[in-house]
Design an enzyme around this catalytic site. Structure first.
Site, mmCIF file in Angstrom:
data_model
loop_
_atom_site.group_PDB
_atom_site.id
_atom_site.type_symbol
_atom_site.label_atom_id
_atom_site.label_comp_id
_atom_site.label_asym_id
_atom_site.label_seq_id
_atom_site.Cartn_x
_atom_site.Cartn_y
_atom_site.Cartn_z
ATOM 1 N N LYS A 100 31.968 38.723 39.590
ATOM 2 C CA LYS A 100 32.672 39.081 40.842
ATOM 3 C C LYS A 100 33.524 40.326 40.633
ATOM 4 O O LYS A 100 33.514 41.247 41.447
ATOM 5 C CB LYS A 100 33.530 37.892 41.293
ATOM 6 C CG LYS A 100 34.276 38.075 42.597
ATOM 7 C CD LYS A 100 35.562 38.853 42.523
ATOM 8 C CE LYS A 100 36.740 38.133 41.967
ATOM 9 N NZ LYS A 100 37.982 38.944 42.008
ATOM 10 N N GLU A 114 40.962 41.475 50.116
ATOM 11 C CA GLU A 114 40.466 40.088 50.092
ATOM 12 C C GLU A 114 39.205 39.959 50.937
ATOM 13 O O GLU A 114 38.150 39.567 50.432
ATOM 14 C CB GLU A 114 41.551 39.113 50.586
ATOM 15 C CG GLU A 114 42.802 39.060 49.718
ATOM 16 C CD GLU A 114 42.579 38.494 48.299
ATOM 17 O OE1 GLU A 114 41.421 38.273 47.904
ATOM 18 O OE2 GLU A 114 43.574 38.315 47.579
ATOM 19 N N HIS A 126 33.395 34.639 37.942
ATOM 20 C CA HIS A 126 34.572 35.491 38.114
ATOM 21 C C HIS A 126 34.371 36.849 37.440
ATOM 22 O O HIS A 126 34.733 37.891 37.996
ATOM 23 C CB HIS A 126 35.822 34.792 37.557
ATOM 24 C CG HIS A 126 37.095 35.512 37.880
ATOM 25 N ND1 HIS A 126 37.904 36.042 36.916
ATOM 26 C CD2 HIS A 126 37.665 35.820 39.058
ATOM 27 C CE1 HIS A 126 38.941 36.645 37.489
ATOM 28 N NE2 HIS A 126 38.827 36.518 38.796
ATOM 29 N N ASP A 146 46.661 43.298 46.712
ATOM 30 C CA ASP A 146 45.672 42.688 47.612
ATOM 31 C C ASP A 146 46.277 42.393 48.979
ATOM 32 O O ASP A 146 47.250 41.642 49.084
ATOM 33 C CB ASP A 146 45.122 41.400 46.984
ATOM 34 C CG ASP A 146 44.336 41.710 45.716
ATOM 35 O OD1 ASP A 146 43.292 42.361 45.837
ATOM 36 O OD2 ASP A 146 44.788 41.341 44.620
ATOM 37 N N ASP A 175 52.348 41.054 51.603
ATOM 38 C CA ASP A 175 51.720 40.628 52.858
ATOM 39 C C ASP A 175 51.572 39.113 52.982
ATOM 40 O O ASP A 175 51.352 38.624 54.076
ATOM 41 C CB ASP A 175 50.310 41.238 52.992
ATOM 42 C CG ASP A 175 49.337 40.591 52.032
ATOM 43 O OD1 ASP A 175 49.633 40.569 50.822
ATOM 44 O OD2 ASP A 175 48.291 40.077 52.487
ATOM 45 N N ASN A 194 40.664 45.374 38.470
ATOM 46 C CA ASN A 194 40.581 45.546 39.929
ATOM 47 C C ASN A 194 41.579 46.600 40.405
ATOM 48 O O ASN A 194 41.277 47.424 41.271
ATOM 49 C CB ASN A 194 40.904 44.230 40.648
ATOM 50 C CG ASN A 194 39.934 43.120 40.311
ATOM 51 O OD1 ASN A 194 38.824 43.379 39.862
ATOM 52 N ND2 ASN A 194 40.346 41.889 40.520
ATOM 53 N N THR A 203 49.216 39.760 40.767
ATOM 54 C CA THR A 203 48.612 38.835 39.811
ATOM 55 C C THR A 203 47.090 38.843 39.934
ATOM 56 O O THR A 203 46.432 37.856 39.635
ATOM 57 C CB THR A 203 49.218 37.412 39.918
ATOM 58 O OG1 THR A 203 49.332 37.028 41.284
ATOM 59 C CG2 THR A 203 50.590 37.379 39.300
ATOM 60 N N THR A 204 46.546 39.968 40.358
ATOM 61 C CA THR A 204 45.106 40.164 40.267
ATOM 62 C C THR A 204 44.791 40.768 38.885
ATOM 63 O O THR A 204 45.696 41.185 38.160
ATOM 64 C CB THR A 204 44.603 41.085 41.416
ATOM 65 O OG1 THR A 204 43.179 40.986 41.505
ATOM 66 C CG2 THR A 204 44.993 42.514 41.204
ATOM 67 N N SER A 205 43.508 40.804 38.520
ATOM 68 C CA SER A 205 43.137 41.330 37.198
ATOM 69 C C SER A 205 43.351 42.847 37.147
ATOM 70 O O SER A 205 43.159 43.546 38.142
ATOM 71 C CB SER A 205 41.668 41.044 36.905
ATOM 72 O OG SER A 205 41.332 39.738 37.266
ATOM 73 N N ASP A 251 52.804 45.199 46.116
ATOM 74 C CA ASP A 251 51.725 44.231 45.927
ATOM 75 C C ASP A 251 50.409 45.000 46.162
ATOM 76 O O ASP A 251 50.423 46.101 46.730
ATOM 77 C CB ASP A 251 51.883 43.104 46.962
ATOM 78 C CG ASP A 251 50.662 42.232 47.061
ATOM 79 O OD1 ASP A 251 50.182 41.768 46.015
ATOM 80 O OD2 ASP A 251 50.163 42.017 48.193
#
Ligand code: XBP
Length: 271
Positions: free
Chosen positions: A84, A17, A81, A10, A182, A127, A122-124, A8
């Site tokens: 961001k 985060e 977004h 993030d 996490d 990133n 499942t983040t972009s 994973d």
């Protein structure tokens, strides 16, 4: 036998985060004249909603200051977004987001052992690329046999889609991989796909429920505080340690049907 390690991003690779996405959201609000800011605590509550854009839409649905019209909210969420993510990439490329303790060592160890690794998030994609390029160099992709992001897996964790796609790409059965996660949503996603999981607690999920996990503990960078215990002579969690947890798992890892529901709620357990 473990045939791949699935990471994973993030909260697991880095504290993205608190130190990345939250900071970037607040800067984007300010730059766009959006009249609210998120506190560290409020962001922790919002992490129950997976996905930055979805999180923002959820927050707006509960704010009097947000546009009343759903289409206007969608458009604002889209704009915030996008900005961001640009700001987030800037934060990463300035070197302001360190890898968590023990991560670089375990990545190197897997490379030396020729154990395939995957990124399962499942983040972009942007990133992930920024973070890994900064830390591993422009050929970071060579270290991973598969990289699955929100772009390929639009159904965000706790949906198991992202894990299923990674297993498909690696041509592995679920029990042949081990995930490192996490947060409750990630743990649930892995377990619903049938992938055994190791849980490293993070800032926002310091003690999240880890029912059925191979092991859970504070950080890959230390051997104290893990359950089941890790080798006390070790200074970090090694690949050998992960293999031992896997081999001695009380819930013998055999080819089982992925469970549909593990009992993890997907809500952040900040307890
Ligand atoms: C992490 C997330 C993401 C990030 C922000 O998912 O929930 O939403 O907070 O990323 P995972 P985006 O546990 O799968 O890594 O703004 O790109 O959605």
């Amino acid at each position: 036998m473990i045939r791949a390690l699935l990471w994973d991003v993030d909260g697991t690779l880095a504290e993205t985060e608190r130190d990345g996405h939250l900071v970037a959201f607040n800067r984007a609000f300010e730059a766009l004249g959006v009249p609210w800011r998120w506190s560290e605590q409020h962001y922790g509550e919002l992490l129950a909603v997976a996905g930055g854009r979805e999180r923002l839409l959820y927050d707006m649905s509960r704010r009097a200051e947000a546009p009343g019209d759903a289409r206007q909210r969608e458009a604002l969420a889209e704009t915030v977004h996008r900005l961001k993510n640009q700001i987030y990439e800037g934060i990463v490329r300035r070197g302001d987001l360190a890898l968590r303790a023990g991560v670089a060592e375990l990545l190197s160890e897997c490379c030396r052992a020729h154990l395939p690794m995957g990124i399962v998030t499942t983040t972009s994609r942007g990133n992930v690329e920024a973070l890994l390029e900064w830390h591993l160099g422009s050929h970071w992709n060579d270290h991973f046999a598969t990289v699955v992001c929100a772009n390929e897996a639009p159904r965000k964790k706790p949906d198991p889609q992202v894990y299923r796609l990674a297993l498909e790409a690696l041509r592995l059965r679920p029990h042949e991989a081990v995930a490192i996660e996490d947060a409750p949503a990630g743990i649930e996603a892995a377990q619903r796909a049938g992938v055994p999981v190791i849980v490293t607690h993070s800032h926002y999920f310091p003690a999240c429920a880890a029912v059925g996990a191979l092991a859970f503990g504070p950080s890959l960078g230390r051997s104290e505080g893990w359950q089941p215990g890790a080798d006390p002579r070790a200074t970090r969690i090694s690949l050998d340690q992960i293999r031992r947890w896997y081999e001695h798992s009380p819930t013998r890892i055999t080819e089982t049907m992925p469970s549909r529901n593990t009992g993890n709620s997907g809500a952040p357990a900040i307890n």
